[in-house]
Design a protein around this motif. Sequence first.
Motif, short mmCIF file in Angstrom:
data_model
loop_
_atom_site.label_atom_id
_atom_site.label_comp_id
_atom_site.label_asym_id
_atom_site.label_seq_id
_atom_site.Cartn_x
_atom_site.Cartn_y
_atom_site.Cartn_z
N TRP A 35 -18.16 -91.75 18.03
CA TRP A 35 -17.52 -93.03 18.01
C TRP A 35 -16.14 -93.06 17.97
N GLU A 36 -15.71 -92.16 17.14
CA GLU A 36 -14.18 -92.05 16.87
C GLU A 36 -13.45 -91.56 18.17
N GLU A 37 -13.93 -90.65 19.00
CA GLU A 37 -13.40 -90.27 20.10
C GLU A 37 -13.19 -91.20 21.22
N VAL A 38 -14.51 -92.20 21.02
CA VAL A 38 -14.66 -93.52 22.22
C VAL A 38 -13.67 -94.35 21.74
N CYS A 39 -13.21 -94.71 20.57
CA CYS A 39 -12.28 -95.70 20.07
C CYS A 39 -11.11 -95.28 20.54
N SER A 40 -10.69 -93.82 20.51
CA SER A 40 -9.31 -93.35 20.61
C SER A 40 -9.21 -93.51 22.47
N LEU A 41 -10.15 -93.50 22.94
CA LEU A 41 -10.03 -93.51 24.59
C LEU A 41 -9.84 -94.92 24.77
N HIS A 42 -10.43 -95.77 24.04
CA HIS A 42 -10.02 -97.41 24.16
C HIS A 42 -8.74 -97.78 23.95
#
Length: 289
Positions: free
Chosen positions: A148-155
């Motif tokens: 989830w943290e990596e997905v947030c960073s991509l957002h």
Amino acid sequence: MHPIRKKLSSEGTMPFLLNYKMTKGKEEELTEHLHDWCELIYIHKGGATFFIDQMIYELEEGDFIFIPPNSIHKSTLQGDHTLTATALFFSPSNSIFSEANRQILNQTFKKVKEDRLFRYKLSAPDQRLVLTFFERIHQEKLTMNSHWEEVCSLHILLFILQINRWFDHLKLLPNPIPPNLMWIQDSLEYIDKNLSKTVRLEDLAQIANMSTVYFSKKFKQTIGMTFSEFLATKRLLKTRELLAHTDWSIQSIAEQLGYQSMPHFFRSFKKAVGVTPSTYRKQNYKLIR
């Protein structure tokens, strides 16, 4: 009193923090402050007078604010008014970003600051886009599914790329200043343009058509710092920026920012930052062309 340097704690292991749809009143708003992270703000409801760097804005519902790292800022609410906003903080040093992406982020911060692209008046579709970005990050934070943290960073990266697409349009937008605040806007711009010179309180008071005593009092009430504190902080922040992003000599930087004595410059810098200018440059140097 100099501006507060706000400390931020990460969500999970990635350097970002989301305060989603939080409502604050006058007593809960933080006084003048700055931080090393970038901050993106969307106003859901309410309004406030907002000061950042050398600009004054009257914020209202639907406004989007971009605050680059190490920019003095403060919002002021009147009476019992409240402000509901979402604020996203993130660090450009996030390890998930590639070197190329970090370059995009740093170039964006630089452009925002140089061109004063702090406040965004967006169309209804673009406002919905902003809300969508925040909602997706909020949901990832709530569910905490795998990565989830990596997905947030991509957002966040996609968010910044979208902001870049808005730049040309934003340059054309006027920033209406209430007549009663024109004097402070003019004063902030004068200080920003004359950091390399001797900036005197008496000169600013004369430009504002006020007595020196009254100007000094109103400046402190509006910005939260005295004139001399604000000037010293602006010079310090500009010094840090030039040390990190140029290859100019330390003496040249000191001279360009109006420091008359190198020993005084070194003492002031080390007292404020904790290290010498040369050590700071070694730790933070990242030349941006």
